[in-house]
Design a protein around this motif. Structure first.
Motif, PDB file in Angstrom:
ATOM      1  N   ILE A  50     -45.248  13.946 -22.119  1.00 32.29           N
ATOM      2  CA  ILE A  50     -45.046  12.889 -23.107  1.00 32.29           C
ATOM      3  C   ILE A  50     -44.734  13.572 -24.430  1.00 32.29           C
ATOM      4  N   TYR A  51     -43.591  13.215 -25.010  1.00 33.21           N
ATOM      5  CA  TYR A  51     -43.190  13.785 -26.287  1.00 33.21           C
ATOM      6  C   TYR A  51     -43.629  12.855 -27.409  1.00 33.21           C
ATOM      7  N   SER A  52     -44.177  13.449 -28.460  1.00 34.64           N
ATOM      8  CA  SER A  52     -44.589  12.676 -29.632  1.00 34.64           C
ATOM      9  C   SER A  52     -44.211  13.468 -30.873  1.00 34.64           C
ATOM     10  N   PRO A  53     -44.262  12.846 -32.046  1.00 36.20           N
ATOM     11  CA  PRO A  53     -43.931  13.582 -33.277  1.00 36.20           C
ATOM     12  C   PRO A  53     -44.844  14.780 -33.532  1.00 36.20           C
ATOM     13  N   THR A  54     -46.065  14.768 -32.991  1.00 33.22           N
ATOM     14  CA  THR A  54     -47.005  15.863 -33.242  1.00 33.22           C
ATOM     15  C   THR A  54     -46.928  16.965 -32.203  1.00 33.22           C
ATOM     16  N   GLY A  55     -46.240  16.741 -31.104  1.00 32.75           N
ATOM     17  CA  GLY A  55     -46.153  17.776 -30.087  1.00 32.75           C
ATOM     18  C   GLY A  55     -45.832  17.207 -28.728  1.00 32.75           C
ATOM     19  N   LYS A  56     -46.068  17.999 -27.728  1.00 33.52           N
ATOM     20  CA  LYS A  56     -45.777  17.631 -26.350  1.00 33.52           C
ATOM     21  C   LYS A  56     -47.107  17.586 -25.609  1.00 33.52           C
ATOM     22  N   ILE A  57     -47.352  16.496 -24.887  1.00 35.39           N
ATOM     23  CA  ILE A  57     -48.601  16.324 -24.139  1.00 35.39           C
ATOM     24  C   ILE A  57     -48.270  16.480 -22.666  1.00 35.39           C
ATOM     25  N   GLU A  58     -48.985  17.392 -21.982  1.00 38.34           N
ATOM     26  CA  GLU A  58     -48.727  17.666 -20.569  1.00 38.34           C
ATOM     27  C   GLU A  58     -50.001  17.454 -19.761  1.00 38.34           C
ATOM     28  N   PHE A  59     -49.854  16.780 -18.603  1.00 36.01           N
ATOM     29  CA  PHE A  59     -50.997  16.642 -17.691  1.00 36.01           C
ATOM     30  C   PHE A  59     -50.504  16.260 -16.306  1.00 36.01           C
ATOM     31  N   THR A  60     -51.387  16.426 -15.335  1.00 35.93           N
ATOM     32  CA  THR A  60     -51.105  16.070 -13.946  1.00 35.93           C
ATOM     33  C   THR A  60     -52.161  15.072 -13.492  1.00 35.93           C
ATOM     34  N   THR A  61     -51.722  14.068 -12.736  1.00 36.65           N
ATOM     35  CA  THR A  61     -52.655  13.114 -12.147  1.00 36.65           C
ATOM     36  C   THR A  61     -52.330  12.989 -10.663  1.00 36.65           C
ATOM     37  N   ASN A  62     -53.331  12.693  -9.855  1.00 44.13           N
ATOM     38  CA  ASN A  62     -53.139  12.698  -8.406  1.00 44.13           C
ATOM     39  C   ASN A  62     -52.626  11.394  -7.825  1.00 44.13           C
ATOM     40  N   SER A  63     -52.862  10.274  -8.473  1.00 47.38           N
ATOM     41  CA  SER A  63     -52.517   8.990  -7.860  1.00 47.38           C
ATOM     42  C   SER A  63     -51.910   8.018  -8.854  1.00 47.38           C
ATOM     43  N   LEU A  64     -51.048   7.172  -8.329  1.00 45.62           N
ATOM     44  CA  LEU A  64     -50.537   6.018  -9.065  1.00 45.62           C
ATOM     45  C   LEU A  64     -51.076   4.767  -8.379  1.00 45.62           C
ATOM     46  N   PHE A  65     -51.349   3.738  -9.168  1.00 44.75           N
ATOM     47  CA  PHE A  65     -51.913   2.502  -8.637  1.00 44.75           C
ATOM     48  C   PHE A  65     -51.071   1.324  -9.074  1.00 44.75           C
ATOM     49  N   LEU A  66     -51.252   0.202  -8.387  1.00 42.24           N
ATOM     50  CA  LEU A  66     -50.504  -1.013  -8.708  1.00 42.24           C
ATOM     51  C   LEU A  66     -51.469  -2.106  -9.109  1.00 42.24           C
ATOM     52  N   ASP A  67     -51.181  -2.709 -10.248  1.00 49.04           N
ATOM     53  CA  ASP A  67     -51.944  -3.859 -10.723  1.00 49.04           C
ATOM     54  C   ASP A  67     -50.955  -5.013 -10.821  1.00 49.04           C
ATOM     55  N   SER A  68     -51.309  -6.176 -10.269  1.00 47.86           N
ATOM     56  CA  SER A  68     -50.357  -7.295 -10.232  1.00 47.86           C
ATOM     57  C   SER A  68     -49.943  -7.745 -11.629  1.00 47.86           C
ATOM     58  N   ALA A  69     -50.829  -7.638 -12.604  1.00 45.60           N
ATOM     59  CA  ALA A  69     -50.493  -8.069 -13.962  1.00 45.60           C
ATOM     60  C   ALA A  69     -49.839  -6.953 -14.778  1.00 45.60           C
ATOM     61  N   GLU A  70     -50.331  -5.730 -14.647  1.00 41.30           N
ATOM     62  CA  GLU A  70     -49.878  -4.619 -15.483  1.00 41.30           C
ATOM     63  C   GLU A  70     -48.772  -3.780 -14.860  1.00 41.30           C
ATOM     64  N   GLY A  71     -48.635  -3.800 -13.563  1.00 37.68           N
ATOM     65  CA  GLY A  71     -47.644  -2.970 -12.890  1.00 37.68           C
ATOM     66  C   GLY A  71     -48.246  -1.638 -12.485  1.00 37.68           C
ATOM     67  N   VAL A  72     -47.443  -0.582 -12.513  1.00 44.41           N
ATOM     68  CA  VAL A  72     -47.879   0.740 -12.085  1.00 44.41           C
ATOM     69  C   VAL A  72     -48.710   1.382 -13.193  1.00 44.41           C
ATOM     70  N   TYR A  73     -49.872   1.954 -12.798  1.00 50.97           N
ATOM     71  CA  TYR A  73     -50.708   2.642 -13.770  1.00 50.97           C
ATOM     72  C   TYR A  73     -51.297   3.904 -13.161  1.00 50.97           C
ATOM     73  N   PHE A  74     -51.826   4.774 -14.028  1.00 50.66           N
ATOM     74  CA  PHE A  74     -52.445   6.028 -13.608  1.00 50.66           C
ATOM     75  C   PHE A  74     -53.604   6.321 -14.549  1.00 50.66           C
ATOM     76  N   PHE A  75     -54.507   7.165 -14.075  1.00 53.38           N
ATOM     77  CA  PHE A  75     -55.629   7.588 -14.912  1.00 53.38           C
ATOM     78  C   PHE A  75     -55.290   8.912 -15.583  1.00 53.38           C
ATOM     79  N   ILE A  76     -55.570   8.991 -16.876  1.00 59.70           N
ATOM     80  CA  ILE A  76     -55.347  10.217 -17.627  1.00 59.70           C
ATOM     81  C   ILE A  76     -56.539  11.134 -17.365  1.00 59.70           C
ATOM     82  N   PRO A  77     -56.296  12.387 -16.960  1.00 59.08           N
ATOM     83  CA  PRO A  77     -57.419  13.291 -16.686  1.00 59.08           C
ATOM     84  C   PRO A  77     -58.233  13.588 -17.948  1.00 59.08           C
ATOM     85  N   ASP A  78     -59.437  14.080 -17.746  1.00 61.77           N
ATOM     86  CA  ASP A  78     -60.311  14.418 -18.875  1.00 61.77           C
ATOM     87  C   ASP A  78     -59.731  15.526 -19.730  1.00 61.77           C
TER      88      ASP A  78
END
Length: 194
Positions: free
Chosen positions: A30-58
């Motif tokens: 994820i690119y932002s004005p302050t820098g670049k944020i990098e992370f890996t997550t293991n799963s994607l989930f589906l929510d009927s209202a929100e669509g595709v989501y994932f959990f941000i690691p600690d």
């Protein structure tokens, strides 16, 4: 990316079985004005209202990287910026470094009342010796005391600025000059290493 909410990220894309079948995980940048944020997550989930989501690691990495390469100006090059403050007084400062997005200059103590973070300097002339001159506006982003090991700048301040180009022609000219300086710098370094 639709939005980030605490520990969850929401994507603006349709869910497919392919998304849920990945075994290695998902790598995000994820690119932002302050820098670049990098992370890996293991799963994607589906929510009927929100669509595709994932959990941000600690633990995530925020990498601050410049968009454009900054070139340190040789003290003997004679590159400087000059202009007039709003009160009509003229100024001239030695350039410290330059990039396609901005420059920094050396300001002696005491700082002018116009040299404050967030202030703009209008119609600044950047004199780059054999590379020519550029007229632009500068926005002061940061002011730091100099701690030069050679002591030539001790007690001075490094004033970092962002270019505020008035037109594409000026921006293009600046980018070309910075590119020339970069090539020349790399050639000098290559000769030094040989």
């Amino acid at each position: 990316l639709k939005r980030l909410d605490g520990s969850t990220g929401y994507l603006n894309l349709p869910f497919s079985p392919f998304l849920s079948s990945a075994k290695a995980g998902y790598y995000f940048i994820i690119y932002s004005p302050t820098g670049k944020i990098e992370f890996t997550t293991n799963s994607l989930f589906l929510d009927s209202a929100e669509g595709v989501y994932f959990f941000i690691p600690d633990t995530i990495s925020v990498v601050q990287r410049r968009i454009s390469y900054r070139i340190k100006v040789d003290f003997n090059a004679g590159f400087y910026c000059s202009g007039r403050y709003k009160n009509g007084m003229t100024y001239k400062y030695e350039l410290n470094d330059i990039s396609a997005g901005g420059c920094s200059f050396i300001s002696p103590q005491p700082l002018s009342s116009f040299i404050k973070e967030g202030n703009n300097l209008s119609n600044v002339e950047l004199n780059l010796g054999p590379y020519g001159k550029i007229i632009t506006h500068l926005k002061i982003k940061n002011i730091l005391p100099m701690n030069d090991y050679e002591k030539q700048n001790e007690g001075n301040f490094k004033v970092s600025c962002m270019f505020l180009f008035s037109d594409k022609k000026c921006q293009s000219k600046t980018e070309n000059i910075v590119f020339q300086l970069l090539i020349e710098s790399k050639l000098k370094m290559k000769r030094f290493l040989i």
